[in-house]
Motif scaffolding. Structure first.
Motif, PDB file in Angstrom:
ATOM      1  N   ALA A  62      -4.075  -7.778   1.042  1.00  0.00           N
ATOM      2  CA  ALA A  62      -3.240  -6.799   1.745  1.00  0.00           C
ATOM      3  C   ALA A  62      -1.806  -7.290   1.868  1.00  0.00           C
ATOM      4  O   ALA A  62      -0.854  -6.534   1.648  1.00  0.00           O
ATOM      5  CB  ALA A  62      -3.826  -6.500   3.125  1.00  0.00           C
ATOM      6  N   HIS A  63      -1.628  -8.549   2.193  1.00  0.00           N
ATOM      7  CA  HIS A  63      -0.274  -9.080   2.338  1.00  0.00           C
ATOM      8  C   HIS A  63       0.440  -9.155   0.989  1.00  0.00           C
ATOM      9  O   HIS A  63       1.651  -8.912   0.907  1.00  0.00           O
ATOM     10  CB  HIS A  63      -0.326 -10.455   3.011  1.00  0.00           C
ATOM     11  N   LYS A  64      -0.284  -9.478  -0.049  1.00  0.00           N
ATOM     12  CA  LYS A  64       0.326  -9.482  -1.380  1.00  0.00           C
ATOM     13  C   LYS A  64       0.695  -8.065  -1.812  1.00  0.00           C
ATOM     14  O   LYS A  64       1.724  -7.856  -2.462  1.00  0.00           O
ATOM     15  CB  LYS A  64      -0.614 -10.139  -2.397  1.00  0.00           C
ATOM     16  N   GLY A  65      -0.121  -7.095  -1.446  1.00  0.00           N
ATOM     17  CA  GLY A  65       0.220  -5.704  -1.735  1.00  0.00           C
ATOM     18  C   GLY A  65       1.477  -5.273  -1.004  1.00  0.00           C
ATOM     19  O   GLY A  65       2.316  -4.554  -1.562  1.00  0.00           O
ATOM     20  N   ARG A  66       1.630  -5.704   0.236  1.00  0.00           N
ATOM     21  CA  ARG A  66       2.838  -5.391   1.006  1.00  0.00           C
ATOM     22  C   ARG A  66       4.067  -6.005   0.351  1.00  0.00           C
ATOM     23  O   ARG A  66       5.126  -5.379   0.288  1.00  0.00           O
ATOM     24  CB  ARG A  66       2.707  -5.896   2.433  1.00  0.00           C
ATOM     25  N   LEU A  67       3.928  -7.251  -0.131  1.00  0.00           N
ATOM     26  CA  LEU A  67       5.063  -7.896  -0.786  1.00  0.00           C
ATOM     27  C   LEU A  67       5.412  -7.180  -2.087  1.00  0.00           C
ATOM     28  O   LEU A  67       6.597  -6.959  -2.377  1.00  0.00           O
ATOM     29  CB  LEU A  67       4.750  -9.369  -1.059  1.00  0.00           C
ATOM     30  N   ALA A  68       4.412  -6.818  -2.870  1.00  0.00           N
ATOM     31  CA  ALA A  68       4.672  -6.092  -4.118  1.00  0.00           C
ATOM     32  C   ALA A  68       5.390  -4.776  -3.835  1.00  0.00           C
ATOM     33  O   ALA A  68       6.315  -4.387  -4.558  1.00  0.00           O
ATOM     34  CB  ALA A  68       3.357  -5.835  -4.855  1.00  0.00           C
ATOM     35  N   ARG A  69       4.989  -4.094  -2.787  1.00  0.00           N
ATOM     36  CA  ARG A  69       5.638  -2.838  -2.411  1.00  0.00           C
ATOM     37  C   ARG A  69       7.104  -3.074  -2.048  1.00  0.00           C
ATOM     38  O   ARG A  69       8.000  -2.345  -2.473  1.00  0.00           O
ATOM     39  CB  ARG A  69       4.898  -2.209  -1.237  1.00  0.00           C
ATOM     40  N   ALA A  70       7.351  -4.117  -1.257  1.00  0.00           N
ATOM     41  CA  ALA A  70       8.724  -4.427  -0.856  1.00  0.00           C
ATOM     42  C   ALA A  70       9.591  -4.766  -2.067  1.00  0.00           C
ATOM     43  O   ALA A  70      10.758  -4.357  -2.144  1.00  0.00           O
ATOM     44  CB  ALA A  70       8.726  -5.582   0.143  1.00  0.00           C
ATOM     45  N   LEU A  71       9.034  -5.490  -3.017  1.00  0.00           N
ATOM     46  CA  LEU A  71       9.797  -5.854  -4.212  1.00  0.00           C
ATOM     47  C   LEU A  71      10.077  -4.637  -5.082  1.00  0.00           C
ATOM     48  O   LEU A  71      11.122  -4.552  -5.732  1.00  0.00           O
ATOM     49  CB  LEU A  71       9.049  -6.923  -5.007  1.00  0.00           C
ATOM     50  N   ALA A  72       9.145  -3.687  -5.108  1.00  0.00           N
ATOM     51  CA  ALA A  72       9.371  -2.457  -5.872  1.00  0.00           C
ATOM     52  C   ALA A  72      10.438  -1.592  -5.206  1.00  0.00           C
ATOM     53  O   ALA A  72      11.213  -0.911  -5.882  1.00  0.00           O
ATOM     54  CB  ALA A  72       8.065  -1.685  -6.007  1.00  0.00           C
ATOM     55  N   PRO A 118      -5.903  -7.483 -11.222  1.00  0.00           N
ATOM     56  CA  PRO A 118      -6.501  -6.156 -11.315  1.00  0.00           C
ATOM     57  C   PRO A 118      -7.540  -6.002 -10.207  1.00  0.00           C
ATOM     58  O   PRO A 118      -7.569  -6.790  -9.258  1.00  0.00           O
ATOM     59  CB  PRO A 118      -7.138  -6.166 -12.694  1.00  0.00           C
ATOM     60  N   SER A 119      -8.385  -5.024 -10.317  1.00  0.00           N
ATOM     61  CA  SER A 119      -9.496  -4.859  -9.382  1.00  0.00           C
ATOM     62  C   SER A 119     -10.767  -4.623 -10.188  1.00  0.00           C
ATOM     63  O   SER A 119     -10.718  -4.092 -11.296  1.00  0.00           O
ATOM     64  CB  SER A 119      -9.244  -3.668  -8.451  1.00  0.00           C
ATOM     65  N   GLU A 120     -11.882  -5.037  -9.625  1.00  0.00           N
ATOM     66  CA  GLU A 120     -13.158  -4.739 -10.283  1.00  0.00           C
ATOM     67  C   GLU A 120     -13.391  -3.227 -10.283  1.00  0.00           C
ATOM     68  O   GLU A 120     -13.847  -2.652 -11.269  1.00  0.00           O
ATOM     69  CB  GLU A 120     -14.303  -5.454  -9.568  1.00  0.00           C
ATOM     70  N   THR A 121     -13.095  -2.587  -9.145  1.00  0.00           N
ATOM     71  CA  THR A 121     -13.242  -1.137  -9.052  1.00  0.00           C
ATOM     72  C   THR A 121     -12.000  -0.455  -9.594  1.00  0.00           C
ATOM     73  O   THR A 121     -10.894  -0.972  -9.474  1.00  0.00           O
ATOM     74  CB  THR A 121     -13.451  -0.710  -7.591  1.00  0.00           C
ATOM     75  N   HIS A 123      -7.460 -11.267   4.408  1.00  0.00           N
ATOM     76  CA  HIS A 123      -6.317 -10.356   4.344  1.00  0.00           C
ATOM     77  C   HIS A 123      -5.314 -10.735   3.254  1.00  0.00           C
ATOM     78  O   HIS A 123      -4.228 -10.183   3.195  1.00  0.00           O
ATOM     79  CB  HIS A 123      -5.595 -10.306   5.697  1.00  0.00           C
ATOM     80  N   ASN A 124      -5.693 -11.672   2.412  1.00  0.00           N
ATOM     81  CA  ASN A 124      -4.796 -12.162   1.371  1.00  0.00           C
ATOM     82  C   ASN A 124      -4.253 -11.029   0.499  1.00  0.00           C
ATOM     83  O   ASN A 124      -3.044 -10.910   0.279  1.00  0.00           O
ATOM     84  CB  ASN A 124      -5.554 -13.173   0.516  1.00  0.00           C
ATOM     85  N   VAL A 147      -7.981  -3.287  -1.821  1.00  0.00           N
ATOM     86  CA  VAL A 147      -7.133  -3.646  -0.686  1.00  0.00           C
ATOM     87  C   VAL A 147      -5.670  -3.829  -1.087  1.00  0.00           C
ATOM     88  O   VAL A 147      -4.760  -3.306  -0.436  1.00  0.00           O
ATOM     89  CB  VAL A 147      -7.673  -4.925  -0.012  1.00  0.00           C
ATOM     90  N   LEU A 148      -5.422  -4.568  -2.161  1.00  0.00           N
ATOM     91  CA  LEU A 148      -4.034  -4.806  -2.579  1.00  0.00           C
ATOM     92  C   LEU A 148      -3.345  -3.488  -2.938  1.00  0.00           C
ATOM     93  O   LEU A 148      -2.205  -3.240  -2.527  1.00  0.00           O
ATOM     94  CB  LEU A 148      -4.015  -5.775  -3.766  1.00  0.00           C
ATOM     95  N   TYR A 149      -4.039  -2.650  -3.680  1.00  0.00           N
ATOM     96  CA  TYR A 149      -3.423  -1.397  -4.145  1.00  0.00           C
ATOM     97  C   TYR A 149      -3.310  -0.373  -3.012  1.00  0.00           C
ATOM     98  O   TYR A 149      -2.414   0.470  -3.030  1.00  0.00           O
ATOM     99  CB  TYR A 149      -4.188  -0.866  -5.356  1.00  0.00           C
ATOM    100  N   ASP A 150      -4.196  -0.470  -2.017  1.00  0.00           N
ATOM    101  CA  ASP A 150      -4.032   0.361  -0.829  1.00  0.00           C
ATOM    102  C   ASP A 150      -2.750  -0.017  -0.090  1.00  0.00           C
ATOM    103  O   ASP A 150      -2.006   0.846   0.377  1.00  0.00           O
ATOM    104  CB  ASP A 150      -5.224   0.197   0.110  1.00  0.00           C
ATOM    105  N   ALA A 151      -2.490  -1.321   0.035  1.00  0.00           N
ATOM    106  CA  ALA A 151      -1.280  -1.781   0.717  1.00  0.00           C
ATOM    107  C   ALA A 151      -0.032  -1.453  -0.095  1.00  0.00           C
ATOM    108  O   ALA A 151       1.023  -1.135   0.465  1.00  0.00           O
ATOM    109  CB  ALA A 151      -1.366  -3.285   0.988  1.00  0.00           C
TER     110      ALA A 151
END
Length: 246
Positions: free
Chosen positions: A200-210, A7-10, A197-198, A86-90
């Motif tokens: 951001a890259h995980k967000g990109r992978l999650a997007r690709a998997l979706a 999740p995110s704190e914010t 950047h950890n 960052v993750l959810y932005d990516a």
């Protein structure tokens, strides 16, 4: 396939969904614990000094306590829109097509200190509670969630792709999950974990998997999806996957 996100704190404010109703959340077997935590957190929210101390917040963050106090009455929005950073932005769910968003809502799940785990489309309110928090009258959250989440997530059909951060990984031990790490490689070939950047890259992978039309059925498929998305991806052992960045 189930992709586990931290999740995110914010969290974003507002929403156009009705107030929290636990029966609308996925993994209904977690609802008794969710209710116990949510009621304790809302009650704690009535005591500002106690909330600040328990949640590790400063006096400038009183708005977070107010969110907790209004937990049962505030509007909801889908989890993938509630969590920010960052993750959810990516991940950028707002730019997905209708079919891709439908896949994201079911394939992606957020491991939460308050709700245990929710799917991306589950409606949740804004709140503040971290994995390392201790809730008065209940205790530490690892002791609350690990006995429930470990068997639940371990029994999910298909591969589980683990993108969680350390504190949330501690809420459920998943030795059979596909564990993804983001690493950098220097000129000598030595690798070390990436911190900045950890997410951001995980967000990109999650997007690709979706976005993948064919649901990945194993680590080979996850690796292929990552490569097609332009990521340098390598397997480590039978369950590890490294995203290698410059």
């Amino acid at each position: 396939m189930l992709v586990l996100l931290p999740p995110s704190e914010t969290k974003s404010s507002g929403g156009d969904g009705p107030p929290l109703r636990l029966e609308t959340l996925s993994f209904e077997q977690l609802n008794p614990t969710r209710e116990r935590l949510a009621r304790a957190l809302a009650e704690l929210g009535k005591d500002l000094p106690a909330s600040l101390a328990a949640l590790g917040l400063s006096e400038r963050q009183t708005g977070e306590v107010e969110r907790n106090a209004a937990l049962w009455d505030s509007p909801t929005r889908p989890a993938l829109e509630r969590y920010t950073g960052v993750l959810y932005d990516a991940l950028d769910v707002g730019s997905l097509s209708g079919a891709e968003r439908a896949r994201a809502d079911t394939r992606l799940a957020v491991v939460s200190a308050l709700f245990g785990v929710v799917r991306g489309g589950d409606p949740v309110p804004a709140y503040r509670l971290s994995a390392g928090s201790t809730v008065p009258g209940i205790g530490g959250l690892r002791g609350v969630w690990r006995p429930e989440l470990t068997p639940l997530l371990g029994a999910q059909p298909g591969p589980v792709v683990d993108l969680r951060s350390g504190a949330y990984a501690a809420l459920a031990k998943l030795p059979d999950a596909i564990e993804v790490r983001v690493v950098t490689e220097d000129s000598s070939g030595t690798r070390k974990a990436v911190s900045h950047h950890n997410k951001a890259h995980k967000g990109r992978l999650a997007r690709a998997l979706a976005r993948a039309e064919r649901e990945p059925e194993g680590i080979e498929d996850v690796e292929e999806v990552a490569r097609r998305a332009g990521m340098r991806c390598e397997r480590t052992g039978t369950r590890g996957l490294h995203i290698v960045v410059d």
